[in-house]
Write an enzyme that holds these catalytic residues in place. Structure first.
Site, short mmCIF file in Angstrom:
data_model
loop_
_atom_site.label_atom_id
_atom_site.label_comp_id
_atom_site.label_asym_id
_atom_site.label_seq_id
_atom_site.Cartn_x
_atom_site.Cartn_y
_atom_site.Cartn_z
CE LYS A 35 7.64 -23.72 10.83
NZ LYS A 35 8.63 -24.29 9.89
CB ALA A 58 5.77 -8.07 21.61
CE1 TYR A 89 2.89 -9.34 13.67
CE2 TYR A 89 1.12 -7.73 13.51
CZ TYR A 89 2.32 -8.14 14.07
OH TYR A 89 2.93 -7.37 15.03
CB THR A 119 5.92 1.85 17.66
OG1 THR A 119 4.90 1.48 18.59
CG2 THR A 119 7.10 2.42 18.43
NE ARG A 130 6.78 -1.43 10.75
CZ ARG A 130 7.09 -2.19 11.79
NH1 ARG A 130 6.18 -2.51 12.67
NH2 ARG A 130 8.32 -2.65 11.95
N1 UDP Z 1 0.61 3.19 3.90
C1 UDP Z 1 0.67 4.09 2.86
N2 UDP Z 1 1.82 4.18 2.14
C2 UDP Z 1 2.92 3.45 2.41
C3 UDP Z 1 2.87 2.53 3.50
C4 UDP Z 1 1.69 2.42 4.22
O1 UDP Z 1 -0.31 4.80 2.56
O2 UDP Z 1 3.94 3.60 1.69
C5 UDP Z 1 -0.63 3.11 4.71
C6 UDP Z 1 -1.20 1.71 4.89
O3 UDP Z 1 -2.07 1.37 3.84
C7 UDP Z 1 -1.92 1.84 6.22
C8 UDP Z 1 -1.10 2.87 6.98
O4 UDP Z 1 -0.33 3.56 6.01
O5 UDP Z 1 -3.22 2.35 6.02
C9 UDP Z 1 -0.15 2.26 8.01
O6 UDP Z 1 0.58 1.24 7.37
P1 UDP Z 1 1.81 0.51 8.05
O7 UDP Z 1 2.36 -0.43 7.02
O8 UDP Z 1 2.75 1.51 8.60
O9 UDP Z 1 1.24 -0.30 9.28
P2 UDP Z 1 -0.21 -0.93 9.67
O10 UDP Z 1 -0.81 0.05 10.59
O11 UDP Z 1 -1.04 -1.10 8.44
O12 UDP Z 1 0.15 -2.21 10.29
#
Ligand code: UDP
Length: 266
Positions: A35, A58, A89, A119, A130
């Site tokens: 949404k 963004a 997303y 970032t 993240r």
């Molecule tokens: N990831 C991971 N362990 C975590 C969180 C993320 O191994 O605790 C991995 C995730 O599967 C992805 C990468 O790190 O391959 C980046 O994930 P993030 O959630 O930071 O952002 P994305 O780039 O996926 O939007």
């Protein structure tokens, strides 16, 4: 902001950053994510049109999905699964880009589109979910670092002050095509875990968990356009940026405000 947005008085610019952006957040809030990226984008484009304000969207590297072209230039159309869990997303941001271009073409709105890549930096939420905040929080708490999959998937991490500078330059420029802003230095997630252990001095172990569905296998921005048109490139390396981010999370820990990482369980 999916309702009518009223602002009294003049506006020079509208910067549309509203959306959950961490996978843990948008997987929890799928409908809200769709949404805000559709109805919300429509409302703020309408606001920009009424106020004759410059509009910046963004957008995200997720418009490239699990990319089949590497590194990703802006001209790549992407490889997105529209009906997978991440589609909420990715497709919301792709729709936002389409609507932004339509308002530019049909209504002459002065638009900018930035495609933001991974970032990180101080002031991330400890429970953001993240990878950078998760690994640092886990290392400082002496808990296992949760590497999803075998850790061979790659990401390219941009320090926040570099990212902000790139976005600011784009906003001030006359460039209406989408521009990638990110750091092209690419790392495996497993390498990031080792680097966080080294820089924190933590003895945490590494725990492998299932790779989330549709998790992109590689990601690296092609920033030729940003270099050429904005004279911009990132200055802070992953190592330097991590040192500063770890300092921030250590301070939270000293103030007993660290909290826990947020881990996807599959
Ligand atoms: N990831 C991971 N362990 C975590 C969180 C993320 O191994 O605790 C991995 C995730 O599967 C992805 C990468 O790190 O391959 C980046 O994930 P993030 O959630 O930071 O952002 P994305 O780039 O996926 O939007």
């Amino acid at each position: 902001m999916t309702e009518y947005v009223h602002v009294s008085g003049a506006l020079d610019g509208v910067l549309h950053f509203a959306s959950p952006a961490s996978p843990t957040d948008y997987l929890d809030l799928p409908i809200q994510t769709l949404k805000v990226g559709s109805l919300g984008t429509h409302k703020v484009l309408g606001l920009s049109k009424a106020k004759r304000a410059r509009f910046l969207l963004a957008s995200t590297s997720e418009v490239y999905g699990d990319p089949l072209v590497h590194p990703q230039p802006e001209s790549y159309w992407g490889n997105v699964n529209p009906i997978g869990p991440r589609g909420v997303y990715d497709e919301a941001k792709r729709f936002s880009e389409a609507l932004t271009m339509a308002y530019q073409r049909a209504h002459g709105v002065d638009t900018r589109i930035v495609r933001i890549f991974n970032t990180f930096g101080p002031r991330m939420r400890p429970g953001d979910g993240r990878v950078v905040s998760n690994f640092i929080v886990q290392a400082l708490r002496g808990e296992p670092l949760t590497v999803y999959g075998d850790g061979s998937q790659t990401r390219s991490f941009c320090f926040v002050s570099d990212e902000v500078e790139g976005i600011y330059r784009l906003f001030q420029s006359e460039i209406t095509q989408p521009i990638n802003i990110g750091n092209p230095a690419e790392f495996r997630v497993g390498e990031l875990a080792e680097l966080v252990l080294e820089l924190t001095g933590s003895t945490s172990e590494i725990r492998h968990l299932p790779l989330p569905e549709d998790d992109p296998k590689t990601r690296q921005p092609d920033i030729a356009l940003a270099r050429e048109l904005l004279g911009w490139e990132p200055e802070t390396s992953l190592r330097e940026g991590l040192v500063r981010t770890i300092e921030y999370f250590r301070r939270l820990q000293a103030e007993k405000r660290l909290g826990s990482a947020t881990v996807l369980t599959g």
